[in-house]
Design a protein around this motif. Sequence first.
Motif: not given
Length: 245
Positions: A3, A5, A18, A31, A57-59, A171
């Motif tokens: 990830f 970040k 994102a 992320v 948060c956005s993945l 995560l």
Amino acid sequence: MIFEKIALEKVDSTNTVAQSHIRGDLDHAIVVVADEQSAGRGRLGRTWASPKGNLYCSLLLPPTDDCTVDPRLSFVAANAVYETVSGFVEERAAVSIKWPNDILIHGKKVSGILLEAVNKDNKIFTIAGVGINVVSETVERVPPEIAANVTALHLHGPQSTTRDEVLDSFLKRFDSWYARYRNDGFGPIRKFWNSHCNTIDEKVEIPSRKLEGISKGINDKGQLVLETQHGRIAVDSDEIRLSSQ
Ligand code: BTN
């Protein structure tokens, strides 16, 4: 999964940020996490109130080979959030999942997930936006009729829990559920989701579809199976909105 970040103070929506990181050769997940959102988005065009202290948060996931939008990823994320929330509350049995992917504590919403997909050059990029209420001010600030249905981790566990601890836990758990999904398919995801869903074998209504029936959990496509007067019906989650870039 690796990830990358990106931590920001105030953004309009972490899902929008994102989206701006999409590029054809993306080979890892990104992320985006923010302290506050000025235009946090919820499902069905709703807004998501986003004061400081909570997790936003956005993945952004790297594209896979099959070039289709995959609504089942919403359940992968829901399982990860369910486990995360369970790890920060005293009474784990009070945590449940509500169709399609709300996480509840004692029947009140503590987390929501907004899945979006973007088609860029015929590659599908999925963005899983996750909001988890950490601080009790979240509940104190909203109108009473909403407050009755909303909760936060601090109201059910240690006041010392921080947003970053919640993010780290999420995560790790997402990584593990995602790997399980890629290796073993949807079966284990579905089994876990069904065993923690709050309405299995109960009467449910889906007002947006004007449907009512007994919930039988999700099937292999991630659709909710309802036993209605007219027989079994499988309902799609209106989860993923696909846009092009
Ligand atoms: C819901 O309606 O239940 C889904 C809420 C999703 C909120 C999260 S907060 C982080 C990410 N950014 C957004 O604008 N929305 C999602």
